[in-house]
Design a protein around this motif. Sequence first.
Motif, mmCIF file in Angstrom:
data_model
loop_
_atom_site.group_PDB
_atom_site.id
_atom_site.type_symbol
_atom_site.label_atom_id
_atom_site.label_comp_id
_atom_site.label_asym_id
_atom_site.label_seq_id
_atom_site.Cartn_x
_atom_site.Cartn_y
_atom_site.Cartn_z
ATOM 1 N N HIS A 1 76.225 2.681 71.792
ATOM 2 C CA HIS A 1 75.394 3.268 72.847
ATOM 3 C C HIS A 1 74.579 4.454 72.331
ATOM 4 N N SER B 1 71.522 4.843 74.456
ATOM 5 C CA SER B 1 71.761 4.633 75.875
ATOM 6 C C SER B 1 71.819 5.976 76.586
ATOM 7 N N CYS C 1 73.924 6.408 79.172
ATOM 8 C CA CYS C 1 75.231 6.497 79.829
ATOM 9 C C CYS C 1 76.155 7.455 79.076
#
Length: 252
Positions: free
Chosen positions: A51, A54, A56
């Motif tokens: 990630h 990303s 998140c």
Amino acid sequence: MRLAFAASDRPEAQEARERLIARYGCHPAAEADVVVALGGDGFMLEVLHAHLRSTCSIYGMNRGSVGFLMNDYAEEGLLERIATSEKAITHPLSMEAVDATGAVHQAVAINEVSLLRQTHQTAKLRVSIDNKVRMEELVCDGVMVATPAGSTAYNLSAHGPIIPIAAQVLALTPISAFRPRRWRGALLSHTARVMIEVLEPEKRPVSAVADNYEVRRVRRVEIAETRHIDLVMLFDAGRSLEERVLAEQFQS
């Protein structure tokens, strides 16, 4: 809050994932606000790498062996724990390594970039910081550049310094330095660009490792912090990563 669950291949991690999905549901990672990683520190690094780009956050729960980067495992009150958790933002290192054939290899490291001797022969290395040679010849088993997040891992085992997460520094740490024997490494600005050249590469081959990505028979390695990548880890209130790193310095 949209959660995604990722688990290592350990049976206890897989079983925990199934129980948590049954209780809280599961979204695709690309659509999640938080990815809950179930495993140990090694798996946490895998999830962070997956990630890198990303938005998140990653909330780890320990279902492995080493859990310095993980929260305690509990199925009750997960949403509340995440909602009140504390953020730790870290920046990875970029590695560019040139091997014996001239091929260029690029990788990202969350903990450290290490150069390691490949044979019984010690490595001979030249170390430059921001294009200025700081050590003409370092004879050693290896050397590493570690981030604050990685300073309590391999770096600490090699007797490197523990770095507070908020400190804008990197650790340059030798591994079994033979000459100069008393050199214990250096603390560098997080803006520093480190270049390590391998001397006598045919006689004394060296590999470069960015976390778990290895390049064999390198000739030159350049390392720098990647400030445009923010990795966000979540820790239970009162047990922040900053607190864990501080507590680690007072271990007997």
